[in-house]
Design an enzyme around this catalytic site. Sequence first.
Site, PDB file in Angstrom:
ATOM      1  N   LEU A 318       0.698  -1.116  -0.046  1.00 54.57           N
ATOM      2  CA  LEU A 318      -0.047   0.028   0.187  1.00 54.57           C
ATOM      3  C   LEU A 318       0.856   1.185  -0.040  1.00 54.57           C
ATOM      4  O   LEU A 318       0.178   2.388  -0.245  1.00 54.57           O
ATOM      5  CB  LEU A 318      -0.901   0.178   1.270  1.00 54.57           C
ATOM      6  N   GLY A 319       2.117   1.038   0.283  1.00 54.25           N
ATOM      7  CA  GLY A 319       3.087   2.223   0.443  1.00 54.25           C
ATOM      8  C   GLY A 319       4.294   1.839   1.178  1.00 54.25           C
ATOM      9  O   GLY A 319       4.483   0.990   1.579  1.00 54.25           O
ATOM     10  N   PHE A 323      10.415   5.120   6.955  1.00 52.20           N
ATOM     11  CA  PHE A 323      10.046   4.286   8.501  1.00 52.20           C
ATOM     12  C   PHE A 323       9.766   2.936   8.364  1.00 52.20           C
ATOM     13  O   PHE A 323       9.551   2.155   9.026  1.00 52.20           O
ATOM     14  CB  PHE A 323       9.179   5.184   9.193  1.00 52.20           C
ATOM     15  N   LYS A 341       1.608  -1.813   9.221  1.00 55.14           N
ATOM     16  CA  LYS A 341       2.754  -0.943   8.754  1.00 55.14           C
ATOM     17  C   LYS A 341       3.949  -1.497   9.407  1.00 55.14           C
ATOM     18  O   LYS A 341       4.026  -1.460  10.999  1.00 55.14           O
ATOM     19  CB  LYS A 341       2.536   0.487   9.381  1.00 55.14           C
ATOM     20  N   ASP A 433       2.691  16.677   8.413  1.00 55.96           N
ATOM     21  CA  ASP A 433       3.099  15.952   7.326  1.00 55.96           C
ATOM     22  C   ASP A 433       1.854  15.859   6.467  1.00 55.96           C
ATOM     23  O   ASP A 433       1.637  14.877   5.610  1.00 55.96           O
ATOM     24  CB  ASP A 433       3.831  14.764   7.398  1.00 55.96           C
TER      25      ASP A 433
END
Length: 623
Positions: A318-319, A323, A341, A433
């Site tokens: 997804l990305g 990090f 994540k 951000d």
Amino acid sequence: MATENGAVELEIPSSSTDTAPKAAAGEGPPAAEKDPGPPDPQKDPGPPDPEKDAGPPNPEKELESPDPKKEPDPDSTKDTEAPAPEKGDGASAQPSASSQGPEGEGGLQGEPAEGSAGQPAALPQETATAEASVKKPEAEQGTPGSQDPGEAKEQKKVAEGQAPSKKGSPAFLHSPSCPAAISSLEKPLAEKPLDETLELIFEGVPVTPGPTETEPAKVAEGEKNLPGGSQKEGEEKAAGHAGQDGVQGDTSRGIEFQAVPSERSEVGQALSPTAKEEDCFQILDDCPPPPAPFPHRIVELRPGNINSQFSLNSKEALGGGKFGAVCTCTEKATGLKLAAKVIKKQTPKDKEMVLLEIEVMNQLNHRNLIQLYAAIETPHEIVLFMEYIEGGELFERIVDEDYQLTEVDTMVFVRQICDGILFMHKMRVLHLDLKPENILCVNTTGHLVKIIDFGLARRYNPNEKLKVNFGTPEFLSPEVVNYDQISDKTDMWSLGVITYMLLSGLSPFLGDDDTETLNNVLSSNWYFDEETFEAVSDEAKDFVSNLIVKDQRARMSAAQCLAHPWLNNLAEKAKRCNRRLKSQILLKKYLMKRRWKKNFIAVSAANRFKKISSSGALMALGV
């Protein structure tokens, strides 16, 4: 240092800061002109008869023998009452060349009023309006018996200290014209230490008290003045106070378009019915959005075996970025699809950053903010399991050929982003951000959006100075580039850039490389492209002009954004606004360029790794 997701860390922040000399405060309304002439004291020795003589009394006569029973003229209060100009006044449309400040690119005028939390003082064009409201000579007004009933009613309001009723929407703070075209660098703002005003401007909290029950409510734009209008206004006001929740409760009180107290009250009351408007995205959607996959929960980082509880699908990425990587996963016990994540634990600071992200997300229980489900730590990595959002990036959605982007669509998206930002700021959280990649659509057909990625978010205390040197260059504010003190207004700059791009498809500060982009941000020279903004409303331009302002004290807060006319009355605007924006075509080019840049970085990294491995350097290191 550039990363795959576009964020950079400013290794050598510029020490130069922009200082602004203090500007003189605006002068008050001019004194009333003298009447044509007093009556002759020889011909008329006695006090003037108001029924026979419409002229003013002789000042010398009054000084010699004042009448103790004489009451003050109620019309005399007009000399000091100056209603704020309405939208569309000629004075507000063409500000003087010297009315702009070097720190405010959106057309900020004047010096911040004392105790107004950084909001500008009364606009210079109020002087012209004040002249129009000065009391006319009694000879021109005629006898009291011949006065128009409507005029007498307005004069009675003024005598009681109330603002006269006016039609139309409240006046804008900034001119909707292009900031570059109106010489925005000519008049400086007042120099005031930022730490003295942070406590006041944070969360959009107004310094002056909110509207009282005795103040008149202003009729919303487009509403007719019916005989029972005053009762209707009172009912709407009561409903506005009762219906607003904890997040949007300050919306009607937070905005201060003018420095005139009566005008601020009218603005708040005029916008309060629309500020509590529920589910703005449902104005455009035929069906309600899907329910939240799980309720908000408080998550703690705990050790565990990931494979025993979740099935990670690393192929469905997804990305990713500095990090770690994000992929889809499924909880084995419930079958719930989530986003995982994965963060590598390379240094102790990595774990510290993850703990901060968990702490922040535990505070953010809002439908426009992504929710955290679980957090598991292994010897080499930490995995955050979050709500899966299937709609993809907002910009990717709106460039679809089957999608027709209108200005109302943009209003719906921006209003939801403001809702999420307002909740974050009330929880003392700064995102830091905000960019198009971090605004996702809940599904591929609706208009509900969520803000994601709190990896760079920070807890914020207005009493403490906070500085950061990271972010994505295109959306960085000048104070971040200069490594100056930041505040909640830092996020509002990024919102202004995102809104500008949604309306035009252009990035206002994008350069050929990061260095040029950062220099463009520091100079804060931007403009409304005439061709791309041809079909964009003046309200939208004014909204952007109040956000992309170099001096952060002059930017609108999230609460003020939600009360801005552009983000209200969306249902009415949706009925008459169906023109497709040109930004769709330009956004496609922007996204293609962004994809090319990401692919170029990935290929360059692969080539560097190939050269290192072929040279035998990795073998020498025992890899």
